[in-house]
Design an enzyme around this catalytic site. Structure first.
Site, PDB file in Angstrom:
ATOM      1  N   GLY A  91       0.789  -1.225   0.000  1.00  0.00           N
ATOM      2  CA  GLY A  91       0.000   0.000   0.000  1.00  0.00           C
ATOM      3  C   GLY A  91       0.816   1.268   0.000  1.00  0.00           C
ATOM      4  O   GLY A  91       0.282   2.356   0.161  1.00  0.00           O
ATOM      5  N   HIS A  92       2.136   1.166  -0.193  1.00  0.00           N
ATOM      6  CA  HIS A  92       3.005   2.350  -0.119  1.00  0.00           C
ATOM      7  C   HIS A  92       3.959   2.373  -1.293  1.00  0.00           C
ATOM      8  O   HIS A  92       5.074   1.869  -1.200  1.00  0.00           O
ATOM      9  CB  HIS A  92       3.803   2.319   1.178  1.00  0.00           C
ATOM     10  CG  HIS A  92       4.496   3.592   1.493  1.00  0.00           C
ATOM     11  ND1 HIS A  92       5.803   3.844   1.151  1.00  0.00           N
ATOM     12  CD2 HIS A  92       4.070   4.702   2.139  1.00  0.00           C
ATOM     13  CE1 HIS A  92       6.156   5.038   1.588  1.00  0.00           C
ATOM     14  NE2 HIS A  92       5.124   5.570   2.195  1.00  0.00           N
ATOM     15  N   PHE A  93       3.654   2.805  -2.338  1.00  0.00           N
ATOM     16  CA  PHE A  93       2.505   3.468  -2.940  1.00  0.00           C
ATOM     17  C   PHE A  93       1.896   2.531  -3.966  1.00  0.00           C
ATOM     18  O   PHE A  93       2.598   1.691  -4.502  1.00  0.00           O
ATOM     19  CB  PHE A  93       2.948   4.763  -3.627  1.00  0.00           C
ATOM     20  CG  PHE A  93       3.438   5.813  -2.667  1.00  0.00           C
ATOM     21  CD1 PHE A  93       2.535   6.666  -2.049  1.00  0.00           C
ATOM     22  CD2 PHE A  93       4.785   5.954  -2.362  1.00  0.00           C
ATOM     23  CE1 PHE A  93       2.974   7.655  -1.183  1.00  0.00           C
ATOM     24  CE2 PHE A  93       5.216   6.932  -1.493  1.00  0.00           C
ATOM     25  CZ  PHE A  93       4.317   7.785  -0.904  1.00  0.00           C
TER      26      PHE A  93
ATOM     27  N   VAL B 182       7.542   1.931  -2.593  1.00  0.00           N
ATOM     28  CA  VAL B 182       8.726   2.585  -2.052  1.00  0.00           C
ATOM     29  C   VAL B 182       8.789   2.250  -0.557  1.00  0.00           C
ATOM     30  O   VAL B 182       7.760   2.177   0.105  1.00  0.00           O
ATOM     31  CB  VAL B 182       8.631   4.118  -2.256  1.00  0.00           C
ATOM     32  CG1 VAL B 182       9.793   4.840  -1.599  1.00  0.00           C
ATOM     33  CG2 VAL B 182       8.563   4.469  -3.731  1.00  0.00           C
TER      34      VAL B 182
END
Length: 143
Positions: A45-47, A52
């Site tokens: 979920g990042h991103f 990242v």
């Protein structure tokens, strides 16, 4: 104490252990490496569609290698599983992204160690030798 013994005394385990190897250590500092697992949950979920490594994970990696490993070394035989470790401050500047499967090196220089407080200047370098973040981290170690 060997580098492997220091790592075995860390109060972390997978998936929250961010130390693969200590490459050098002395009373003045430590260097170590870690490769970020591309299957780690935080990448989902990042991103979206462009994963990242979160800054908080980069900071934790620098703290584990640069402060906790060095603290264990400095305390040597006084360090045990009842020893309490806590982050007291961090000031990190993020310069470049760190991606899944990337191997980094943390270089830490002791600023001071007194009254159970260890403060270090830390840098993280990627495989290309580029500094990706830097700053200072301090923690309390109580035996």
């Amino acid at each position: 104490m060997t580098n492997e013994e220091i790592i075995s005394k860390l109060p972390y385990s997978k998936p929250f252990l961010f130390v693969d190897e200590i490459t050098s250590i002395s009373e003045n500092g430590v260097e170590g490496t870690y490769t970020f697992d591309s299957n780690s949950d935080f990448y989902k979920g990042h991103f979206k569609n462009n994963p990242v490594t979160p800054g908080v994970i980069l900071t934790e990696t620098m703290a584990q290698i640069g402060v906790v490993c060095l603290g264990i070394y400095l305390l040597n035989t006084d360090f045990n599983f009842e020893t309490k470790i806590a982050l007291t401050s961090s000031e990190i500047e993020f310069l470049k992204p760190v991606f899944p499967s990337e191997k980094i090196k943390v270089i830490s220089e002791k600023i001071y160690f007194r009254f159970g407080k260890l403060k270090c200047k830390v840098r993280m370098i990627n495989n290309d030798g580029i500094e990706v973040c830097r700053g200072t981290i301090a923690g309390i170690i109580q035996i």
